[in-house]
Each structure stands twice: as C-alpha cells, then as structure tokens.
Design a protein around this motif. Structure first.
Motif, PDB file in Angstrom:
ATOM      1  N   ARG A  70      -7.665 -15.959   9.454  1.00 60.30           N
ATOM      2  CA  ARG A  70      -7.955 -14.733  10.189  1.00 60.30           C
ATOM      3  C   ARG A  70      -7.540 -13.465   9.465  1.00 60.30           C
ATOM      4  NH1 ARG A  70      -5.237 -15.289  15.818  1.00 60.30           N
ATOM      5  NH2 ARG A  70      -6.296 -13.286  16.098  1.00 60.30           N
ATOM      6  N   PHE A  71      -6.400 -13.500   8.779  1.00 59.74           N
ATOM      7  CA  PHE A  71      -5.831 -12.264   8.245  1.00 59.74           C
ATOM      8  C   PHE A  71      -5.761 -12.220   6.722  1.00 59.74           C
ATOM      9  CE2 PHE A  71      -4.069 -12.757  12.525  1.00 59.74           C
ATOM     10  CZ  PHE A  71      -4.471 -11.545  13.082  1.00 59.74           C
ATOM     11  N   TYR A  72      -6.222 -13.261   6.066  1.00 61.02           N
ATOM     12  CA  TYR A  72      -6.109 -13.338   4.607  1.00 61.02           C
ATOM     13  C   TYR A  72      -6.804 -12.155   3.917  1.00 61.02           C
ATOM     14  CZ  TYR A  72      -6.907 -15.100  -0.143  1.00 61.02           C
ATOM     15  OH  TYR A  72      -6.982 -15.233  -1.500  1.00 61.02           O
ATOM     16  N   ASP A  73      -8.025 -11.833   4.357  1.00 61.30           N
ATOM     17  CA  ASP A  73      -8.774 -10.746   3.714  1.00 61.30           C
ATOM     18  C   ASP A  73      -8.077  -9.397   3.881  1.00 61.30           C
ATOM     19  OD1 ASP A  73     -10.683 -12.558   2.967  1.00 61.30           O
ATOM     20  OD2 ASP A  73     -12.038 -12.120   4.632  1.00 61.30           O
ATOM     21  N   PHE A  74      -7.449  -9.183   5.028  1.00 56.93           N
ATOM     22  CA  PHE A  74      -6.739  -7.917   5.257  1.00 56.93           C
ATOM     23  C   PHE A  74      -5.525  -7.803   4.331  1.00 56.93           C
ATOM     24  CE2 PHE A  74      -8.884  -8.753   9.324  1.00 56.93           C
ATOM     25  CZ  PHE A  74      -9.584  -7.570   9.472  1.00 56.93           C
ATOM     26  N   ILE A  75      -4.824  -8.916   4.133  1.00 59.28           N
ATOM     27  CA  ILE A  75      -3.661  -8.903   3.246  1.00 59.28           C
ATOM     28  C   ILE A  75      -4.102  -8.644   1.809  1.00 59.28           C
ATOM     29  CG2 ILE A  75      -1.659 -10.197   2.443  1.00 59.28           C
ATOM     30  CD1 ILE A  75      -1.581  -9.496   5.395  1.00 59.28           C
ATOM     31  N   MET A  76      -5.224  -9.243   1.412  1.00 58.12           N
ATOM     32  CA  MET A  76      -5.764  -9.000   0.076  1.00 58.12           C
ATOM     33  C   MET A  76      -6.099  -7.526  -0.115  1.00 58.12           C
ATOM     34  SD  MET A  76      -9.278 -10.397  -1.729  1.00 58.12           S
ATOM     35  CE  MET A  76      -8.758 -12.094  -1.941  1.00 58.12           C
ATOM     36  N   ALA A  77      -6.753  -6.915   0.872  1.00 62.67           N
ATOM     37  CA  ALA A  77      -7.128  -5.502   0.773  1.00 62.67           C
ATOM     38  C   ALA A  77      -5.898  -4.618   0.655  1.00 62.67           C
ATOM     39  CB  ALA A  77      -7.966  -5.101   1.985  1.00 62.67           C
ATOM     40  N   ALA A  78      -4.858  -4.908   1.427  1.00 59.12           N
ATOM     41  CA  ALA A  78      -3.630  -4.116   1.360  1.00 59.12           C
ATOM     42  C   ALA A  78      -2.979  -4.243  -0.008  1.00 59.12           C
ATOM     43  CB  ALA A  78      -2.662  -4.571   2.453  1.00 59.12           C
ATOM     44  N   PHE A  79      -2.972  -5.433  -0.554  1.00 53.38           N
ATOM     45  CA  PHE A  79      -2.377  -5.673  -1.869  1.00 53.38           C
ATOM     46  C   PHE A  79      -3.085  -4.851  -2.945  1.00 53.38           C
ATOM     47  CE2 PHE A  79      -2.255  -7.911  -5.901  1.00 53.38           C
ATOM     48  CZ  PHE A  79      -0.918  -8.252  -6.040  1.00 53.38           C
ATOM     49  N   VAL A  80      -4.410  -4.911  -2.973  1.00 54.93           N
ATOM     50  CA  VAL A  80      -5.173  -4.212  -4.006  1.00 54.93           C
ATOM     51  C   VAL A  80      -5.025  -2.696  -3.847  1.00 54.93           C
ATOM     52  CG1 VAL A  80      -7.488  -3.789  -4.921  1.00 54.93           C
ATOM     53  CG2 VAL A  80      -6.807  -6.115  -4.282  1.00 54.93           C
ATOM     54  N   ALA A  81      -5.042  -2.200  -2.610  1.00 55.16           N
ATOM     55  CA  ALA A  81      -4.915  -0.762  -2.378  1.00 55.16           C
ATOM     56  C   ALA A  81      -3.571  -0.238  -2.883  1.00 55.16           C
ATOM     57  CB  ALA A  81      -5.079  -0.459  -0.890  1.00 55.16           C
ATOM     58  N   ILE A  82      -2.490  -0.937  -2.551  1.00 55.03           N
ATOM     59  CA  ILE A  82      -1.159  -0.484  -2.980  1.00 55.03           C
ATOM     60  C   ILE A  82      -1.029  -0.563  -4.492  1.00 55.03           C
ATOM     61  CG2 ILE A  82       1.302  -1.049  -2.903  1.00 55.03           C
ATOM     62  CD1 ILE A  82       0.816  -1.911   0.022  1.00 55.03           C
ATOM     63  N   LEU A  83      -1.584  -1.603  -5.087  1.00 55.53           N
ATOM     64  CA  LEU A  83      -1.533  -1.755  -6.541  1.00 55.53           C
ATOM     65  C   LEU A  83      -2.220  -0.585  -7.239  1.00 55.53           C
ATOM     66  CD1 LEU A  83      -1.023  -3.483  -9.112  1.00 55.53           C
ATOM     67  CD2 LEU A  83      -3.245  -4.544  -8.673  1.00 55.53           C
ATOM     68  N   LEU A  84      -3.426  -0.247  -6.810  1.00 54.98           N
ATOM     69  CA  LEU A  84      -4.176   0.823  -7.461  1.00 54.98           C
ATOM     70  C   LEU A  84      -3.510   2.181  -7.263  1.00 54.98           C
ATOM     71  CD1 LEU A  84      -7.876  -0.157  -6.658  1.00 54.98           C
ATOM     72  CD2 LEU A  84      -6.553  -0.633  -8.723  1.00 54.98           C
ATOM     73  N   LEU A  85      -3.079   2.467  -6.049  1.00 54.58           N
ATOM     74  CA  LEU A  85      -2.455   3.750  -5.776  1.00 54.58           C
ATOM     75  C   LEU A  85      -1.143   3.917  -6.543  1.00 54.58           C
ATOM     76  CD1 LEU A  85      -3.163   4.009  -1.946  1.00 54.58           C
ATOM     77  CD2 LEU A  85      -4.207   5.378  -3.772  1.00 54.58           C
ATOM     78  N   SER A  86      -0.386   2.848  -6.649  1.00 55.20           N
ATOM     79  CA  SER A  86       0.881   2.920  -7.391  1.00 55.20           C
ATOM     80  C   SER A  86       0.642   3.197  -8.857  1.00 55.20           C
ATOM     81  CB  SER A  86       1.653   1.618  -7.220  1.00 55.20           C
ATOM     82  OG  SER A  86       2.019   1.417  -5.873  1.00 55.20           O
ATOM     83  N   ASN A  87      -0.409   2.596  -9.420  1.00 49.35           N
ATOM     84  CA  ASN A  87      -0.710   2.812 -10.833  1.00 49.35           C
ATOM     85  C   ASN A  87      -1.229   4.218 -11.083  1.00 49.35           C
ATOM     86  OD1 ASN A  87      -0.585   0.371 -12.862  1.00 49.35           O
ATOM     87  ND2 ASN A  87      -1.065  -0.495 -10.871  1.00 49.35           N
ATOM     88  N   VAL A  88      -1.999   4.765 -10.147  1.00 46.57           N
ATOM     89  CA  VAL A  88      -2.549   6.107 -10.332  1.00 46.57           C
ATOM     90  C   VAL A  88      -1.462   7.171 -10.169  1.00 46.57           C
ATOM     91  CG1 VAL A  88      -4.075   7.844  -9.307  1.00 46.57           C
ATOM     92  CG2 VAL A  88      -4.896   5.515  -9.669  1.00 46.57           C
ATOM     93  N   LEU A  89      -0.618   7.009  -9.168  1.00 48.17           N
ATOM     94  CA  LEU A  89       0.282   8.087  -8.778  1.00 48.17           C
ATOM     95  C   LEU A  89       1.679   8.024  -9.389  1.00 48.17           C
ATOM     96  CD1 LEU A  89      -0.618   8.296  -4.976  1.00 48.17           C
ATOM     97  CD2 LEU A  89      -1.444   9.739  -6.834  1.00 48.17           C
ATOM     98  N   GLY A  90       2.136   6.819  -9.775  1.00 44.94           N
ATOM     99  CA  GLY A  90       3.540   6.756 -10.124  1.00 44.94           C
ATOM    100  C   GLY A  90       3.928   6.204 -11.471  1.00 44.94           C
ATOM    101  N   ALA A  91       3.006   5.536 -12.172  1.00 44.60           N
ATOM    102  CA  ALA A  91       3.420   4.749 -13.338  1.00 44.60           C
ATOM    103  C   ALA A  91       4.009   5.595 -14.469  1.00 44.60           C
ATOM    104  CB  ALA A  91       2.241   3.936 -13.860  1.00 44.60           C
ATOM    105  N   GLY A  92       3.447   6.784 -14.719  1.00 40.38           N
ATOM    106  CA  GLY A  92       3.853   7.531 -15.900  1.00 40.38           C
ATOM    107  C   GLY A  92       4.905   8.599 -15.671  1.00 40.38           C
ATOM    108  N   LYS A  93       5.343   8.795 -14.439  1.00 42.24           N
ATOM    109  CA  LYS A  93       6.286   9.873 -14.164  1.00 42.24           C
ATOM    110  C   LYS A  93       7.716   9.345 -14.086  1.00 42.24           C
ATOM    111  CE  LYS A  93       7.533  13.572 -10.955  1.00 42.24           C
ATOM    112  NZ  LYS A  93       7.135  14.366  -9.777  1.00 42.24           N
ATOM    113  N   VAL A  94       8.621  10.017 -14.781  1.00 43.39           N
ATOM    114  CA  VAL A  94      10.040   9.695 -14.694  1.00 43.39           C
ATOM    115  C   VAL A  94      10.696  10.742 -13.806  1.00 43.39           C
ATOM    116  CG1 VAL A  94      12.196   9.383 -15.939  1.00 43.39           C
ATOM    117  CG2 VAL A  94      10.046   8.668 -16.988  1.00 43.39           C
ATOM    118  N   ALA A  95      11.241  10.311 -12.687  1.00 43.41           N
ATOM    119  CA  ALA A  95      11.973  11.192 -11.785  1.00 43.41           C
ATOM    120  C   ALA A  95      13.470  10.945 -11.967  1.00 43.41           C
ATOM    121  CB  ALA A  95      11.547  10.931 -10.339  1.00 43.41           C
ATOM    122  N   GLN A  96      14.290  11.610 -11.182  1.00 44.16           N
ATOM    123  CA  GLN A  96      15.727  11.380 -11.274  1.00 44.16           C
ATOM    124  C   GLN A  96      16.385  11.566  -9.921  1.00 44.16           C
ATOM    125  OE1 GLN A  96      17.373  14.152 -14.088  1.00 44.16           O
ATOM    126  NE2 GLN A  96      17.054  15.933 -12.783  1.00 44.16           N
TER     127      GLN A  96
END
Length: 247
Positions: free
Chosen positions: A21-47
């Motif tokens: 019932r919920f497998y596809d929704f979990i897959m969609a959440a996984f891919v969305a978070i993965l892509l957004l994290s790579n676009v928004l956070g990978a190259g910035k060093v904060a402190q």
C-alpha cells in the motif's frame, strides 16, 4: 491480513508480485529528499558555535540528507533489501538525470535582458567532480547501509531495532562521507586537506547523531507501516547483489 493486525514474519520472496500500500509513497519521499539535498546543501560549508571549541564547520546538506538514510532504514526494515535496492537505483537514476538537466539548463545562452546568469550558475552549476563524488558516495553508502541492516535483522531475529538502524548508519554513512569529501574537495580551491577531513568527520558524527535523535520516530514509522502492510520481512534467502532491480 487486516490493517492494525500484528504483522506476520515472512521471507522477502513471499512479497513477490504482492501489492504494497505505501511502498510507492516511501520511494517518492526518498527520491525527493535525495534530490533536494543535493541541489541545496552539498557544496556549502556552514558553521556553528560550540562552547569551548569555537566555530566548527559542517556541510549544510547534513540538515536534511540524513533523512534519506532513515527512509532507507525504514524501507529495508519493512519491505526488505530487494525493494530498498530498487529505490536506491531509482534515486541514483534521478540524481544522474538531475545532473544532466542542470548542465543543459545552465549551459543554455541567457536572453540579453536576463541578468541573473552568474547567480544561476553559482547556485545550480554542477561541478562534474562533485557530481561524480556524490553519485559514488550515495550508491556505495546506501547499499552498505541496507545490507548491514538486513543482515543484522536476521542475525538478531528482528530484535533491537535501535541497534540495527544506528549500527547500519555508522557503517553506511561512514562509507558515504569517506568517499564523497575526498573525491569532491581534496586539493580543490578553498579546501585545505585539514578542512576536508574535519568536515568529513563532522558530517559522519552529525549524520549518526541525527539517526540517534530520530530513533523514536523511526520506531513509530516502522511499526505503523508493518501493521498497515501486515508483514514483517526477513531477508533469509535474498540475493544481496546491488546490481539488479528484481523484487
């Protein structure tokens, strides 16, 4: 099995061809978070300021990227290694397409009256080295995480979920960080060797800390999904090769 009933222990092969019932929704959440994290956070060093230590650098992607590992834990725990493997490949393919799309869109010549090209390149320009490092680290780290969790579940007969999720994260996130930061930033402009390994270790510790802090939520989600799906999957005869999407 009705919703809310105690989930029954089944082999991963038992799920073949069955509707989840919920497998596809979990897959969609996984891919969305993965892509957004790579676009928004990978190259910035904060402190952040640590008492007694001073300002300490960390990669900004740490704030949300570890959620993908937690979802990976949920996938393996609830649906088994094979279905987690399919989601990892979906995420990997989406990341490759995202990198290609970023390259094409940034390379398109801007209209003469559009003056935001430098800012657009700074935000969305994909450095090939970072893209390559990110994909290698994600692929290896996620598969190690899922493999360790699945093996530990069988070895512990499904007990001590907290130990299995934290243990798999220690190993999987360790592999991810050990691959990504040296490949992406070692000897790069603005990155000293000390900074690379400082951020690497900081990332690893913070990712594991996120897993520890979110363990109660992991328990809630895993329990709810097992009851809703009516199964508790064990990878007793699973083929653990990462090279495949068969479930």
């Amino acid at each position: 099995m009705s919703e809310g009933a105690k989930p029954g222990r089944v082999s991963a092969d038992w799920l073949h061809g069955r509707n989840l019932r919920f497998y596809d929704f979990i897959m969609a959440a996984f891919v969305a978070i993965l892509l957004l994290s790579n676009v928004l956070g990978a190259g910035k060093v904060a402190q952040i300021w640590l008492p007694g230590v001073g300002y300490w650098p960390f990669g900004a992607g740490i704030l949300f990227f570890p959620i993908s590992y937690i979802i990976g834990d949920v996938l393996t725990e609830v649906y088994g290694y094979a279905r987690a493997r399919r989601v990892i490949w979906a995420g990997f393919s989406a990341t490759v397409f995202m990198a290609f799309m970023s390259w094409v869109v940034v390379a398109l010549p801007p209209a003469p009256d559009w003056t935001n090209q430098p800012a657009y390149e700074a935000v969305f320009g994909q450095v090939p080295r970072i893209v390559f490092a990110s994909m290698c680290a994600f692929w290896a780290g996620e598969f190690v995480n899922s493999y360790v969790l699945a093996r530990l579940k069988v070895a512990t007969a499904g007990r001590h979920l907290w130990m299995r999720t934290i243990g798999s994260t220690i190993v999987g996130q360790g592999v991810d960080s050990a691959i990504f930061y040296p490949l992406a930033f070692l000897y790069a402009e603005g990155w000293t060797t000390q900074l690379v390994f400082t951020v690497l270790v900081t990332q690893w510790v913070l990712k594991v800390s996120w897993e520890v802090l979110l363990t109660p939520l992991t328990y809630l989600v895993v329990g709810a999904l097992k009851r809703a799906e009516g199964v508790d999957v064990y990878d007793e005869d699973t083929n653990f090769t990462p090279f495949g999407t068969k479930v």
